[in-house]
Enzyme design. Sequence first.
Site, short mmCIF file in Angstrom:
data_model
loop_
_atom_site.label_atom_id
_atom_site.label_comp_id
_atom_site.label_asym_id
_atom_site.label_seq_id
_atom_site.Cartn_x
_atom_site.Cartn_y
_atom_site.Cartn_z
N GLY A 71 2.56 6.92 -7.48
CA GLY A 71 4.02 7.45 -7.24
C GLY A 71 4.72 8.02 -8.16
O GLY A 71 5.21 8.92 -8.06
N THR A 72 4.37 7.38 -8.90
CA THR A 72 5.43 8.36 -10.37
C THR A 72 4.87 9.96 -10.87
O THR A 72 5.66 10.60 -10.99
CB THR A 72 4.75 7.51 -11.47
OG1 THR A 72 5.20 6.44 -12.19
CG2 THR A 72 5.39 8.41 -12.90
N ASN A 158 14.33 -0.51 -5.27
CA ASN A 158 13.03 -1.01 -5.80
C ASN A 158 13.70 -2.34 -6.36
O ASN A 158 13.19 -3.61 -6.70
CB ASN A 158 12.45 -0.91 -7.04
CG ASN A 158 12.51 0.54 -7.45
OD1 ASN A 158 13.28 0.60 -7.93
ND2 ASN A 158 12.71 0.29 -9.45
N GLN A 186 9.21 2.19 -2.14
CA GLN A 186 9.66 0.88 -1.98
C GLN A 186 9.37 0.84 -0.42
O GLN A 186 9.30 -0.96 -0.09
CB GLN A 186 10.44 0.31 -2.84
CG GLN A 186 10.47 0.07 -3.95
CD GLN A 186 9.21 -1.05 -4.64
OE1 GLN A 186 9.31 -2.22 -3.47
NE2 GLN A 186 8.91 -1.42 -5.76
N GLY A 207 0.01 3.53 -3.34
CA GLY A 207 -1.31 2.74 -2.62
C GLY A 207 -0.77 1.12 -2.50
O GLY A 207 -0.99 0.07 -2.08
N HIS A 208 -0.32 0.56 -4.56
CA HIS A 208 -1.12 -0.48 -5.13
C HIS A 208 0.61 -0.84 -4.11
O HIS A 208 0.84 -2.48 -4.55
CB HIS A 208 -0.78 -0.61 -6.28
CG HIS A 208 -0.03 -0.56 -7.10
ND1 HIS A 208 1.47 -1.18 -7.79
CD2 HIS A 208 0.73 0.69 -7.76
CE1 HIS A 208 2.49 -0.52 -9.16
NE2 HIS A 208 2.04 0.46 -8.41
N THR A 244 -10.44 15.70 -10.20
CA THR A 244 -11.25 15.43 -8.91
C THR A 244 -10.92 14.02 -8.11
O THR A 244 -10.10 13.45 -8.25
CB THR A 244 -12.74 14.80 -9.50
OG1 THR A 244 -13.55 16.18 -10.22
CG2 THR A 244 -13.77 14.21 -8.88
N CYS A 344 11.50 -3.49 -19.14
CA CYS A 344 12.14 -3.67 -20.83
C CYS A 344 11.97 -2.32 -20.93
O CYS A 344 10.68 -1.61 -21.29
CB CYS A 344 12.18 -4.88 -21.14
SG CYS A 344 10.07 -5.07 -21.33
#
Length: 412
Positions: A71-72, A158, A186, A207-208, A244, A344
Amino acid sequence: MADRVYLDHAATTDVLEPVMQAVLEQMRIGGNPSSLHGAGRRARATVEAAREQVARAVGCDSAEVIFTSGGTEADNLAVKGLFYQRNGADSRRTRVLLSTIEHHAVSEAAEWLEAHDGAELEWIEVDASGMIDPAEVRALIEKAPESVALVTAMWANNEMGAIQPIAAIAEIAAEYGIPMHTDAVQAFGAIPVNFRDSGVATMAISGHKIGGPMGIGALIATRTTALSPVLHGGGQERSVRSGTIDAASIAGFGAAAAWAAEHLETESRRIATLRNRLINRVREEYPAATLRGPEPETDLEIMKHGPTRRLPNNAHFTFAGCEGDSLLFLLDMAGIETSTGSACNAGVPRPSHVLLAMGVPEETARGAQRFTLGHSTTDADIEALLNALPAAYAQASSAGLAAHTPEASRWH
Ligand code: PLP
């Protein structure tokens, strides 16, 4: 892990069994999807099948899926890629309109553009429940439409779970020919997300968060959206995302997307009902707890329409007079894994920018505790939290906010 209770699914969720199988299978096959020989062609076939699964799950064409490392990276590619392209084509386009509750992947990317590339950031405010008013976006655009490079607003937050009126905002941006990006990291897998119907130009997914592997995600971008690349190299992924192609992770992401699409309706209702029980009990038993974010739909509303205002898996409270971190550590010691909702900064707890943007006072914001449910959450998990909370709360509130008062920091 077995007897621990995990209630931090917004941070990451358990990897699904079919995902592990898909990843392993492709790892065994091997091959670089860009190679022309048989092994390469087999890896390419895996990637393209997964691209199709992701496309079906988000309502886009497979050619619109650009795989990224998560996502980042997808948010960075959208915000920077759109800005460089639009500003490069017309130097008057310097304004970036973004909401005050964006994930750092969006806000830090925009702040980078402000510091290095002449972008001017204009913040779209939210109300006390964390919602964006599309009329405010219109007002900001109308000040000088020709100077807007892009608009970006997250689909769902989120921290406190607010679901935003993305299609309404995208429609306004489209009236002025301005591309809009949305961070749907999210939202995807939790509520119905349809890229085509939303009208946005680009959308980030990961994905995660849906039971897939970490380190894989995608930017969905319409064919007509021009993006400047952020990563330069071999020109894989429509020439905007070199590197790749990670066929094994992509295979897992595809399997997770297919699972999410198949189970979305039943899972979102099941999870929202469990979440409602948690919220109702906390509200009854802890007068010091305030639910942050939109009012959740009732069980009946959820059965009829599914969740529309608030992510089904999200319960976010501030506990007055408590340090959120203390509560987190005490719950962790009792085997319950939760979050304060905001990361944090270099080990220093900071009040969440999202809560501050909603007008929550800084001291109150420090008492934040986010419980997020997922596909592996059961009734027993909620019961375990409710059983552990009284002692953790009593201890955290007797410690109070002392550790972070100016008096205390002067002496330590
Ligand atoms: N956007 C939102 C709303 C998120 O919650 C997250 C993850 O916490 C991200 C972006 C970043 O996604 P990733 O972890 O795949 O880089």
